[in-house]
Write a protein that holds these residues in place. Structure first.
Motif, PDB file in Angstrom:
ATOM      1  N   THR A 265       5.296   4.034  -9.762  1.00 13.31           N
ATOM      2  CA  THR A 265       5.341   3.989  -8.297  1.00 13.31           C
ATOM      3  C   THR A 265       5.802   2.606  -7.847  1.00 13.31           C
ATOM      4  O   THR A 265       6.594   2.466  -6.909  1.00 13.31           O
ATOM      5  CB  THR A 265       3.952   4.305  -7.703  1.00 13.31           C
ATOM      6  OG1 THR A 265       3.529   5.585  -8.169  1.00 13.31           O
ATOM      7  CG2 THR A 265       3.996   4.313  -6.188  1.00 13.31           C
TER       8      THR A 265
ATOM      9  N   GLN B  60       0.865  -1.183   0.000  1.00 10.63           N
ATOM     10  CA  GLN B  60       0.000   0.000   0.000  1.00 10.63           C
ATOM     11  C   GLN B  60       0.899   1.230   0.000  1.00 10.63           C
ATOM     12  O   GLN B  60       1.865   1.312   0.768  1.00 10.63           O
ATOM     13  CB  GLN B  60      -0.878   0.040   1.260  1.00 10.63           C
ATOM     14  CG  GLN B  60      -1.707  -1.207   1.510  1.00 10.63           C
ATOM     15  CD  GLN B  60      -3.061  -1.153   0.844  1.00 10.63           C
ATOM     16  OE1 GLN B  60      -3.431  -0.151   0.253  1.00 10.63           O
ATOM     17  NE2 GLN B  60      -3.805  -2.248   0.927  1.00 10.63           N
ATOM     18  N   PHE B  61       0.577   2.198  -0.876  1.00 11.55           N
ATOM     19  CA  PHE B  61       1.332   3.454  -0.870  1.00 11.55           C
ATOM     20  C   PHE B  61       0.441   4.575  -1.368  1.00 11.55           C
ATOM     21  O   PHE B  61      -0.297   4.410  -2.347  1.00 11.55           O
ATOM     22  CB  PHE B  61       2.578   3.370  -1.761  1.00 11.55           C
ATOM     23  CG  PHE B  61       3.399   4.630  -1.724  1.00 11.55           C
ATOM     24  CD1 PHE B  61       4.324   4.836  -0.721  1.00 11.55           C
ATOM     25  CD2 PHE B  61       3.206   5.635  -2.668  1.00 11.55           C
ATOM     26  CE1 PHE B  61       5.058   6.021  -0.662  1.00 11.55           C
ATOM     27  CE2 PHE B  61       3.929   6.811  -2.617  1.00 11.55           C
ATOM     28  CZ  PHE B  61       4.864   7.008  -1.618  1.00 11.55           C
ATOM     29  N   SER B  62       0.523   5.729  -0.691  1.00 10.78           N
ATOM     30  CA  SER B  62      -0.236   6.905  -1.104  1.00 10.78           C
ATOM     31  C   SER B  62       0.660   8.129  -1.022  1.00 10.78           C
ATOM     32  O   SER B  62       1.399   8.299  -0.040  1.00 10.78           O
ATOM     33  CB  SER B  62      -1.464   7.097  -0.213  1.00 10.78           C
ATOM     34  OG  SER B  62      -2.154   8.288  -0.576  1.00 10.78           O
ATOM     35  N   TYR B  63       0.634   8.959  -2.067  1.00 12.45           N
ATOM     36  CA  TYR B  63       1.379  10.214  -2.041  1.00 12.45           C
ATOM     37  C   TYR B  63       0.654  11.258  -1.195  1.00 12.45           C
ATOM     38  O   TYR B  63       1.268  12.176  -0.669  1.00 12.45           O
ATOM     39  CB  TYR B  63       1.561  10.753  -3.466  1.00 12.45           C
ATOM     40  CG  TYR B  63       2.463   9.917  -4.340  1.00 12.45           C
ATOM     41  CD1 TYR B  63       3.850  10.019  -4.252  1.00 12.45           C
ATOM     42  CD2 TYR B  63       1.931   9.014  -5.262  1.00 12.45           C
ATOM     43  CE1 TYR B  63       4.680   9.253  -5.065  1.00 12.45           C
ATOM     44  CE2 TYR B  63       2.748   8.239  -6.070  1.00 12.45           C
ATOM     45  CZ  TYR B  63       4.121   8.362  -5.964  1.00 12.45           C
ATOM     46  OH  TYR B  63       4.941   7.598  -6.765  1.00 12.45           O
TER      47      TYR B  63
ATOM     48  N   PRO C   5      -2.398  11.489   1.816  1.00 13.86           N
ATOM     49  CA  PRO C   5      -3.343  10.798   2.708  1.00 13.86           C
ATOM     50  C   PRO C   5      -4.805  11.173   2.460  1.00 13.86           C
ATOM     51  O   PRO C   5      -5.708  10.404   2.818  1.00 13.86           O
ATOM     52  CB  PRO C   5      -2.893  11.256   4.102  1.00 13.86           C
ATOM     53  CG  PRO C   5      -1.487  11.730   3.934  1.00 13.86           C
ATOM     54  CD  PRO C   5      -1.392  12.267   2.549  1.00 13.86           C
TER      55      PRO C   5
ATOM     56  N   GLY D  62      -3.972   1.555  -9.355  1.00 14.45           N
ATOM     57  CA  GLY D  62      -3.206   1.119  -8.199  1.00 14.45           C
ATOM     58  C   GLY D  62      -3.333  -0.341  -7.834  1.00 14.45           C
ATOM     59  O   GLY D  62      -2.713  -0.812  -6.874  1.00 14.45           O
TER      60      GLY D  62
ATOM     61  N   GLN E 272       3.879   2.060   2.726  1.00 17.97           N
ATOM     62  CA  GLN E 272       3.279   2.408   4.019  1.00 17.97           C
ATOM     63  C   GLN E 272       2.653   1.181   4.678  1.00 17.97           C
ATOM     64  O   GLN E 272       2.345   1.185   5.867  1.00 17.97           O
ATOM     65  CB  GLN E 272       2.234   3.516   3.811  1.00 17.97           C
ATOM     66  CG  GLN E 272       2.897   4.851   3.488  1.00 17.97           C
ATOM     67  CD  GLN E 272       2.142   5.666   2.450  1.00 17.97           C
ATOM     68  OE1 GLN E 272       1.144   5.229   1.894  1.00 17.97           O
ATOM     69  NE2 GLN E 272       2.648   6.866   2.180  1.00 17.97           N
ATOM     70  N   GLN E 273       2.461   0.136   3.883  1.00 15.29           N
ATOM     71  CA  GLN E 273       1.959  -1.131   4.410  1.00 15.29           C
ATOM     72  C   GLN E 273       2.432  -2.241   3.476  1.00 15.29           C
ATOM     73  O   GLN E 273       2.610  -2.037   2.286  1.00 15.29           O
ATOM     74  CB  GLN E 273       0.429  -1.125   4.460  1.00 15.29           C
ATOM     75  CG  GLN E 273      -0.176  -2.395   5.060  1.00 15.29           C
ATOM     76  CD  GLN E 273      -1.684  -2.315   5.142  1.00 15.29           C
ATOM     77  OE1 GLN E 273      -2.246  -1.330   5.611  1.00 15.29           O
ATOM     78  NE2 GLN E 273      -2.354  -3.352   4.650  1.00 15.29           N
TER      79      GLN E 273
ATOM     80  N   ASP F  56      -2.460  -0.208  -4.173  1.00 17.47           N
ATOM     81  CA  ASP F  56      -3.523  -0.650  -3.281  1.00 17.47           C
ATOM     82  C   ASP F  56      -3.565  -2.187  -3.204  1.00 17.47           C
ATOM     83  O   ASP F  56      -4.191  -2.847  -4.021  1.00 17.47           O
ATOM     84  CB  ASP F  56      -4.869  -0.108  -3.783  1.00 17.47           C
ATOM     85  CG  ASP F  56      -5.995  -0.337  -2.800  1.00 17.47           C
ATOM     86  OD1 ASP F  56      -5.739  -0.877  -1.706  1.00 17.47           O
ATOM     87  OD2 ASP F  56      -7.143   0.023  -3.131  1.00 17.47           O
TER      88      ASP F  56
ATOM     89  N   ARG G 131      -7.990   7.465  -3.525  1.00 17.68           N
ATOM     90  CA  ARG G 131      -7.463   6.101  -3.600  1.00 17.68           C
ATOM     91  C   ARG G 131      -5.949   6.128  -3.466  1.00 17.68           C
ATOM     92  O   ARG G 131      -5.305   7.153  -3.699  1.00 17.68           O
ATOM     93  CB  ARG G 131      -7.868   5.433  -4.922  1.00 17.68           C
ATOM     94  CG  ARG G 131      -7.286   6.081  -6.159  1.00 17.68           C
ATOM     95  CD  ARG G 131      -7.616   5.277  -7.409  1.00 17.68           C
ATOM     96  NE  ARG G 131      -7.113   5.896  -8.623  1.00 17.68           N
ATOM     97  CZ  ARG G 131      -5.871   5.752  -9.079  1.00 17.68           C
ATOM     98  NH1 ARG G 131      -4.999   5.033  -8.412  1.00 17.68           N
ATOM     99  NH2 ARG G 131      -5.500   6.339 -10.211  1.00 17.68           N
ATOM    100  N   ASN G 132      -5.378   4.983  -3.115  1.00 21.24           N
ATOM    101  CA  ASN G 132      -3.937   4.860  -2.994  1.00 21.24           C
ATOM    102  C   ASN G 132      -3.284   4.731  -4.366  1.00 21.24           C
ATOM    103  O   ASN G 132      -3.889   4.213  -5.309  1.00 21.24           O
ATOM    104  CB  ASN G 132      -3.569   3.622  -2.165  1.00 21.24           C
ATOM    105  CG  ASN G 132      -3.932   3.779  -0.706  1.00 21.24           C
ATOM    106  OD1 ASN G 132      -4.054   4.899  -0.206  1.00 21.24           O
ATOM    107  ND2 ASN G 132      -4.100   2.671  -0.015  1.00 21.24           N
TER     108      ASN G 132
END
Length: 279
Positions: free
Chosen positions: A48, A11-14, A16, A216, A60-61, A24, A20-21
């Motif tokens: 990404t 999981q990654f998001s630029y 918050p 994602g 991030q996860q 994902d 959506r991530n």
């Protein structure tokens, strides 16, 4: 054959606050020596994903393993030494005044002894067929030649994995074919693992396996034949059809009975020759 890359529930998001991530729940593994293409439209998460694999971004996860090592802040530099990246615009990678200076630059940063560096520079330039250009200024080369020099700079570092991040997207068809044939040769000579981030379906056709990204998420996975047999469903995923599939569709519209299975360009030529032109 062992996995050289393994991603689990990334999981990654630029941002918050984003709806959506960027990535994902992405999970997949890549075997040593495989060529895997990651395709998808702009914004699908392809680049990404590449940056996550070589540690430019930390998820991030979830977890990332490269060469059996779990990616974290302590070993990120060791993992980056295992992963070489070739980017879209080779001009952004050039720092040397000559081709051989540029190929040597990364090794200088890693403290490779000069005697070994000279051998590696020559070997890398021979592998990409650019030895005769070693005293040239990179700016005076063609697009395909520049990208081959960028590849030589990565190969000289002796990575286990090469990531091509849209590395042929700025090239004309001749330059694109030049670079892809170079990568094929280097992969076989060095038993490299190749990860090709691309929107070019014809480039993806060279891979052993294709991963399709959308918003994602990893939405489809299979061999080129399995993926391309989806036909017009590829368009729904924001992808183009390979040339043989376009030709089959055009022939079908004209009442020609065409094979249902996916054909490479060579396979299409053979089928046309034996089934139509010889009649």
């Amino acid at each position: 054959m062992e996995d050289i890359i393994e991603l689990v529930d990334i999981q990654f998001s630029y941002d918050p606050e984003a709806e959506r991530n960027a990535l994902d729940g992405v999970s997949f593994s890549i075997k040593k020596g495989e060529w895997v293409a990651i395709v998808g439209h702009n914004g699908s998460g392809k680049s990404t994903l590449a940056k996550t694999i070589n540690g430019l971004l930390l998820p991030q996860q979830g977890s990332v393993k490269v060469g059996g090592n779990l990616l974290n802040e302590e070993n990120v530099w060791d993992i980056r030494r295992m992963v070489g990246m070739v980017f879209q615009n080779p001009d952004n990678q050039f720092v040397g005044s000559t081709v051989e200076d540029d190929v040597a630059f990364g090794m200088e940063n890693q403290g490779v002894p000069r005697e070994e560096m000279l051998v590696r520079v020559q070997d890398a330039l021979e592998q990409v067929r650019m030895s005769d250009f070693k005293q040239r200024e990179p700016a005076r080369l063609s697009g395909g030649q520049k990208q081959r020099v960028a590849i030589a700079g990565v190969v000289a570092l002796r990575p286990d994995i090469i990531i091509l991040d849209e590395a042929t997207s700025m090239l004309d068809p001749e330059g694109r074919e030049e670079v892809i044939s170079t990568i094929k040769k280097i992969k076989d000579q060095n038993n490299l693992t190749v990860l090709s981030i691309t929107h070019d379906i014809d480039e993806a056709a060279n891979a052993n396996r294709i991963l399709v990204m959308q918003e994602g998420k990893l939405v489809r996975e299979g061999t080129p034949a399995e993926i391309f047999s989806a036909g017009e469903k590829l368009i729904e995923l924001g992808l183009d059809l390979p040339f043989p599939e376009k030709l089959k569709a055009a022939l079908k519209e004209r009442g020609v009975v065409v094979p249902t299975e996916y054909l490479t360009e060579e396979g299409m030529v053979n089928w046309l020759w034996t089934s139509i032109l010889n009649k």
